[in-house]
Design a protein around this motif. Structure first.
Motif, PDB file in Angstrom:
ATOM      1  N   LEU A   1      83.979  33.212  25.287  1.00 10.02           N
ATOM      2  CA  LEU A   1      82.703  33.934  25.214  1.00 10.02           C
ATOM      3  C   LEU A   1      81.592  32.952  25.581  1.00 10.02           C
ATOM      4  O   LEU A   1      81.444  31.902  24.946  1.00 10.02           O
ATOM      5  CB  LEU A   1      82.476  34.489  23.812  1.00 10.02           C
ATOM      6  N   ALA A   2      80.815  33.287  26.624  1.00 11.57           N
ATOM      7  CA  ALA A   2      79.695  32.442  27.058  1.00 11.57           C
ATOM      8  C   ALA A   2      78.393  33.080  26.589  1.00 11.57           C
ATOM      9  O   ALA A   2      78.121  34.242  26.890  1.00 11.57           O
ATOM     10  CB  ALA A   2      79.689  32.291  28.573  1.00 11.57           C
TER      11      ALA A   2
ATOM     12  N   ASN B   1      76.647  28.141  25.755  1.00  9.51           N
ATOM     13  CA  ASN B   1      77.685  27.790  24.777  1.00  9.51           C
ATOM     14  C   ASN B   1      78.969  28.530  25.135  1.00  9.51           C
ATOM     15  O   ASN B   1      78.960  29.754  25.332  1.00  9.51           O
ATOM     16  CB  ASN B   1      77.263  28.190  23.362  1.00  9.51           C
ATOM     17  N   PHE B   2      80.058  27.800  25.245  1.00 13.43           N
ATOM     18  CA  PHE B   2      81.369  28.391  25.473  1.00 13.43           C
ATOM     19  C   PHE B   2      82.156  28.351  24.159  1.00 13.43           C
ATOM     20  O   PHE B   2      82.290  27.284  23.552  1.00 13.43           O
ATOM     21  CB  PHE B   2      82.139  27.629  26.546  1.00 13.43           C
ATOM     22  N   ILE B   3      82.634  29.516  23.716  1.00 18.74           N
ATOM     23  CA  ILE B   3      83.424  29.591  22.492  1.00 18.74           C
ATOM     24  C   ILE B   3      84.802  30.159  22.825  1.00 18.74           C
ATOM     25  O   ILE B   3      84.926  31.259  23.372  1.00 18.74           O
ATOM     26  CB  ILE B   3      82.735  30.478  21.436  1.00 18.74           C
ATOM     27  N   ASP B   4      85.813  29.379  22.495  1.00 15.76           N
ATOM     28  CA  ASP B   4      87.196  29.811  22.686  1.00 15.76           C
ATOM     29  C   ASP B   4      87.543  30.778  21.552  1.00 15.76           C
ATOM     30  O   ASP B   4      87.672  30.377  20.394  1.00 15.76           O
ATOM     31  CB  ASP B   4      88.119  28.594  22.674  1.00 15.76           C
ATOM     32  N   ILE B   5      87.684  32.053  21.900  1.00 14.90           N
ATOM     33  CA  ILE B   5      87.896  33.082  20.873  1.00 14.90           C
ATOM     34  C   ILE B   5      89.194  32.841  20.112  1.00 14.90           C
ATOM     35  O   ILE B   5      89.248  32.968  18.879  1.00 14.90           O
ATOM     36  CB  ILE B   5      87.895  34.477  21.522  1.00 14.90           C
TER      37      ILE B   5
ATOM     38  N   LYS C   1      87.747  30.251  31.272  1.00 16.11           N
ATOM     39  CA  LYS C   1      87.464  28.818  31.462  1.00 16.11           C
ATOM     40  C   LYS C   1      88.698  28.038  31.023  1.00 16.11           C
ATOM     41  O   LYS C   1      89.223  28.258  29.938  1.00 16.11           O
ATOM     42  CB  LYS C   1      86.239  28.418  30.624  1.00 16.11           C
ATOM     43  N   ASP C   2      89.122  27.140  31.916  1.00  8.22           N
ATOM     44  CA  ASP C   2      90.343  26.360  31.659  1.00  8.22           C
ATOM     45  C   ASP C   2      91.539  27.275  31.414  1.00  8.22           C
ATOM     46  O   ASP C   2      92.443  26.968  30.621  1.00  8.22           O
ATOM     47  CB  ASP C   2      90.141  25.437  30.453  1.00  8.22           C
TER      48      ASP C   2
END
Length: 529
Positions: free
Chosen positions: A253-254, A268-272, A247-248
């Motif tokens: 992690l979705a 929830n989208f988490i930028d690892i 994403k972007d």
């Protein structure tokens, strides 16, 4: 070292994401879920269904509006709407309008009314609709619930939440590492921190005009993985599905969970890398290569003490919260500051949630008891109405069948009551009915119960009595002309009755007993004429 570090980070993020999405679901959607439950209760009102079947019946309309107004103060926005299929009329009440909540007539050809006819066509029991409110000048999150009578659809009811306020609360409560998105079953975005990404009026749009969550991803593989996660989450409600997406242009992690109460998905989208950048480990390759194993062990132990165990405690506390128990998580001194803040917020939220739930359950119980009482009483005379008296008589008939203690039923009809209404008006007629009710109640006292059977007709249940007691009351009603002389506009009007009575007999049913008393009353009435 880079591969091992990445595995540790991903594992950590997955566990954190699962706890975070469950926590977000509780704190963010609780008001919306409560509004949906109230709308479903409103749609089940029998008086509303009766009016929806006969929308031109003014009596049914007034009763339905009385009952629906009792719900208005329970909604967060203090408002509700009703759209009826039979006459295409739209009603809206927010407490600041006139007594008649009618606003306008829906038209199938108008784009702004298309949502109503679309719901009628697909018969979707619950639909959450994000749409601008032109009259109020705000964006609202509407919940639409069908009014059903068996398989027949009678209309739609619901309420709205101010979306601007709702989104502001989401942003304030947003975790720094994740971004929350709510979608419908197709993946059309219903809630997002950025209003420009929300797909307004999803139900009336064509697919190519909608804003889907999959369009936020950078490649087709990520879109397919997220779609599979949606399907798995739908088949296993309230279970968190995890998948890796781009994403972007960044690997994220979705975490996906399906919420059956409102038929939505939360993602929830988490930028690892933002959560814990891998670059922090790259410089150690040259300096600490020899102590790699020891470093990994230390990291694992620290993660266990600082994150895993506190999250396990939080997990146990959340499980107990689901059972309406408030269990305080036990934290060691090694727990991380972020985790401590998270758990502190959770403790405040869970305490408030349980207190609110207890208060709500208490209010619902009180309101239900009051509604049950009101449903059995005639609002004009405060005597039993037909429904309440039938229920009371059924209980007393069962008592009589068990004890064989005799009782009687007296049917009382006011003579020439129509003349009073025609000559003096219905307001005077209502006053006469109230005086008659008080008079009958004074005569009966503790010997039985008085009910307004309908119009100018009253019924008296004389409990544990014989024919002599029934006869005494009947004779008093026929002969006591001075007790009911009512002054109406400087004229003394004597109220007279036609009275018929019946004693319960072996093998009687409630219908037979009512019929005999009614027949006896009409025999007296026609004899007087």
């Amino acid at each position: 070292m880079r591969v091992l570090a990445e595995d540790i980070i991903v594992s950590w993020v997955e566990r954190y994401a699962e706890k975070q999405i469950r926590y977000d679901k509780v704190r963010t959607l609780l008001p919306l879920i409560q509004e949906v439950k109230l709308s479903k209760e409103l749609a089940e009102l029998e008086s509303l269904k009766a009016w929806a079947k006969q929308p031109d019946n003014e009596t049914l309309k007034q009763q339905a509006l009385i009952d629906t107004e009792a719900f208005r103060h329970r909604f967060s926005d203090k408002s509700y709407f009703i759209a009826l299929k039979a006459n295409d009329r739209y009603y809206y009440s927010d407490g600041s309008t006139s007594a008649d909540p009618y606003r306008y007539t829906l038209q199938e050809e108008k784009p702004s009314d298309a949502w109503f006819y679309q719901l009628m066509a697909i018969k979707l029991n619950l639909h959450l609709n994000v749409n601008p409110d032109v009259e109020l000048g705000v964006i609202k999150l509407w919940n639409d619930v069908l009014i059903r009578d068996g398989d027949a659809v009678l209309g739609v009811v619901g309420t709205g939440l101010d979306l601007s306020t709702f989104l502001q609360q989401m942003v304030e409560k947003q975790d720094i590492y994740s971004g929350i998105v709510f979608t419908n079953y197709e993946g059309a975005i219903q809630l997002h921190q950025k209003e420009e990404l929300i797909d307004f009026a999803s139900i009336t749009k064509n697919a190519h005009d909608k804003k889907f969550i999959f369009q936020l991803l950078s490649d087709a593989d990520s879109q397919k993985r997220l779609q599979h996660s949606f399907a798995d989450a739908k088949s296993n409600p309230n279970h968190v599905e995890m998948t890796s997406v781009n994403k972007d242009g960044v690997r994220q992690l979705a975490s996906v969970i399906y919420i059956p109460e409102i038929d939505w998905f939360q993602v929830n989208f988490i930028d690892i890398n933002s959560f814990l950048p891998l670059t922090e480990f790259s410089g150690l390759l040259w300096v600490f290569f020899v102590s790699l194993v020891c470093a990994l062990i230390i990291v694992y132990v620290l993660m266990t003490l600082m994150v895993t165990k506190p999250l396990e405690e939080l997990d146990l506390s959340i499980a107990e919260l689901g059972k309406n128990h408030n269990r305080k998580p036990k934290l060691s001194r090694f727990a991380g500051l972020e985790i401590k803040r998270l758990i502190l917020h959770y403790q405040k939220m869970s305490t408030s949630l349980l207190e609110y739930q207890q208060e709500l359950e208490s209010k619902v119980a009180e309101r239900t008891e009051e509604l049950n009482r009101i449903a059995k009483l005639d609002p004009l005379t405060e005597l039993y109405n037909r429904r309440g008296f039938e229920a009371h008589m059924s209980e007393y008939m069962a008592h009589w069948q068990a004890t064989q203690q005799p009782f009687g039923l007296i049917n009382v009809d006011i003579n020439r009551f129509k003349d009073i209404n025609d000559q003096y008006g219905h307001a005077i007629g209502d006053h006469v009915l109230q005086d008659v009710a008080a008079y009958l109640h004074a005569i009966v006292k503790g010997k039985g119960e008085v009910a307004r059977w309908g119009g100018d007709e009253f019924l008296i249940l004389v409990k544990q009595s014989n024919d002599k007691v029934v006869q005494q009351i009947t004779e008093r009603l026929l002969g006591d002309l001075e007790s009911l002389v009512i002054n109406i506009q400087d004229h003394d009007v004597t109220i007279e009755f036609s009275v018929g009575s019946a004693l319960v007999q072996e093998g009687d049913t409630l219908e037979k007993l009512l019929h005999r008393a009614d027949k006896a009353m009409y025999a007296v009435k026609f004899a007087e004429r």
